[in-house]
Scaffold this motif. Structure first.
Motif, PDB file in Angstrom:
ATOM      1  N   SER A  82      28.775  39.863  50.408  1.00 33.50           N
ATOM      2  CA  SER A  82      29.464  40.038  48.995  1.00 33.50           C
ATOM      3  C   SER A  82      30.933  39.197  49.725  1.00 33.50           C
ATOM      4  O   SER A  82      31.431  38.634  47.935  1.00 33.50           O
ATOM      5  CB  SER A  82      29.360  40.910  48.907  1.00 33.50           C
ATOM      6  N   TRP A  83      31.476  39.894  50.702  1.00 33.34           N
ATOM      7  CA  TRP A  83      32.686  39.364  50.394  1.00 33.34           C
ATOM      8  C   TRP A  83      32.992  37.834  50.988  1.00 33.34           C
ATOM      9  O   TRP A  83      33.910  37.413  50.246  1.00 33.34           O
ATOM     10  CB  TRP A  83      33.432  39.786  51.878  1.00 33.34           C
ATOM     11  N   ILE A  84      32.162  37.052  51.439  1.00 27.61           N
ATOM     12  CA  ILE A  84      32.382  35.720  51.687  1.00 27.61           C
ATOM     13  C   ILE A  84      32.266  35.375  50.371  1.00 27.61           C
ATOM     14  O   ILE A  84      32.821  34.410  50.099  1.00 27.61           O
ATOM     15  CB  ILE A  84      31.121  35.438  53.129  1.00 27.61           C
ATOM     16  N   LEU A  85      31.087  35.579  49.654  1.00 26.72           N
ATOM     17  CA  LEU A  85      31.347  35.022  48.079  1.00 26.72           C
ATOM     18  C   LEU A  85      31.687  35.415  47.273  1.00 26.72           C
ATOM     19  O   LEU A  85      31.705  35.164  46.615  1.00 26.72           O
ATOM     20  CB  LEU A  85      29.490  35.640  48.178  1.00 26.72           C
ATOM     21  N   GLY A  86      33.025  35.813  47.577  1.00 23.51           N
ATOM     22  CA  GLY A  86      34.024  36.830  46.592  1.00 23.51           C
ATOM     23  C   GLY A  86      33.500  37.999  45.967  1.00 23.51           C
ATOM     24  O   GLY A  86      33.944  38.597  44.397  1.00 23.51           O
ATOM     25  N   GLN A  87      32.315  38.921  45.319  1.00 27.95           N
ATOM     26  CA  GLN A  87      32.090  39.765  44.756  1.00 27.95           C
ATOM     27  C   GLN A  87      32.746  40.614  45.221  1.00 27.95           C
ATOM     28  O   GLN A  87      32.334  41.956  44.088  1.00 27.95           O
ATOM     29  CB  GLN A  87      30.671  39.958  45.016  1.00 27.95           C
ATOM     30  N   VAL A  88      33.578  41.013  46.238  1.00 28.87           N
ATOM     31  CA  VAL A  88      33.975  42.076  46.597  1.00 28.87           C
ATOM     32  C   VAL A  88      35.631  41.933  47.267  1.00 28.87           C
ATOM     33  O   VAL A  88      35.715  40.511  47.633  1.00 28.87           O
ATOM     34  CB  VAL A  88      33.233  42.674  47.899  1.00 28.87           C
ATOM     35  N   ALA A  89      36.178  42.628  46.362  1.00 25.17           N
ATOM     36  CA  ALA A  89      37.972  42.739  46.713  1.00 25.17           C
ATOM     37  C   ALA A  89      37.622  42.393  47.773  1.00 25.17           C
ATOM     38  O   ALA A  89      37.296  43.644  48.175  1.00 25.17           O
ATOM     39  CB  ALA A  89      38.619  43.578  45.617  1.00 25.17           C
ATOM     40  N   SER A  90      39.093  42.276  47.822  1.00 25.08           N
ATOM     41  CA  SER A  90      40.016  42.057  49.074  1.00 25.08           C
ATOM     42  C   SER A  90      40.615  43.218  49.125  1.00 25.08           C
ATOM     43  O   SER A  90      41.256  43.407  48.187  1.00 25.08           O
ATOM     44  CB  SER A  90      40.846  41.031  49.869  1.00 25.08           C
ATOM     45  N   PHE A  91      40.684  44.782  50.388  1.00 25.54           N
ATOM     46  CA  PHE A  91      41.410  44.961  50.213  1.00 25.54           C
ATOM     47  C   PHE A  91      43.003  45.334  51.025  1.00 25.54           C
ATOM     48  O   PHE A  91      43.381  44.058  51.644  1.00 25.54           O
ATOM     49  CB  PHE A  91      41.248  46.248  51.242  1.00 25.54           C
ATOM     50  N   GLN A  92      44.150  44.926  49.625  1.00 28.99           N
ATOM     51  CA  GLN A  92      45.419  44.415  50.121  1.00 28.99           C
ATOM     52  C   GLN A  92      46.464  45.657  50.658  1.00 28.99           C
ATOM     53  O   GLN A  92      46.221  47.055  49.332  1.00 28.99           O
ATOM     54  CB  GLN A  92      45.528  44.527  49.075  1.00 28.99           C
ATOM     55  N   THR A  93      47.234  46.309  51.511  1.00 30.85           N
ATOM     56  CA  THR A  93      48.326  46.950  51.502  1.00 30.85           C
ATOM     57  C   THR A  93      49.224  46.608  50.574  1.00 30.85           C
ATOM     58  O   THR A  93      49.636  45.926  49.441  1.00 30.85           O
ATOM     59  CB  THR A  93      49.250  46.811  52.688  1.00 30.85           C
ATOM     60  N   ASN A  94      49.602  48.347  49.997  1.00 28.41           N
ATOM     61  CA  ASN A  94      50.900  48.035  49.076  1.00 28.41           C
ATOM     62  C   ASN A  94      51.714  47.042  49.204  1.00 28.41           C
ATOM     63  O   ASN A  94      52.378  46.535  47.755  1.00 28.41           O
ATOM     64  CB  ASN A  94      51.485  49.843  49.091  1.00 28.41           C
TER      65      ASN A  94
END
Length: 98
Positions: A82-94
């Motif tokens: 899901s992450w590779i296919l862009g179905q999961v948003a990446s976690f970002q720091t503040n």
């Protein structure tokens, strides 16, 4: 008759809850089966028939542990896909979000 489709946020939340439920079920299974194995482990004072029957039970419990771990691996694989296919948003720091 119209059907109401859930919005993407609701779908994500439902998917998240399903994943958490699968992880919890697998973890509970692993703990319960391992506990059962530990309870069957002592051999002293048992005859051969009892030991043989308990050995079979231990093998069944170990198989259940393996299935639970395989389920965890499937959850991990699903999340990666899901992450590779862009179905999961990446976690970002503040700092990255600004």
């Amino acid at each position: 008759m119209s059907t109401i489709t859930p919005n993407p946020i609701q779908q994500s939340q439902q998917r998240f809850l399903t994943i958490i439920q699968r992880i919890n079920e697998a973890a509970n299974t692993i703990v319960a089966e391992y506990t059962a194995i530990v309870e069957l482990a002592p051999v002293s004072g048992k005859d051969r028939a009892t030991t043989a029957a308990e050995t079979y039970q231990i093998e069944c419990h170990a198989s259940s542990i393996v299935r639970a771990i395989e389920d965890l691996l499937m959850v991990s694989r699903s999340l990666k896909e899901s992450w590779i296919l862009g179905q999961v948003a990446s976690f970002q720091t503040n700092s990255e979000q600004r």
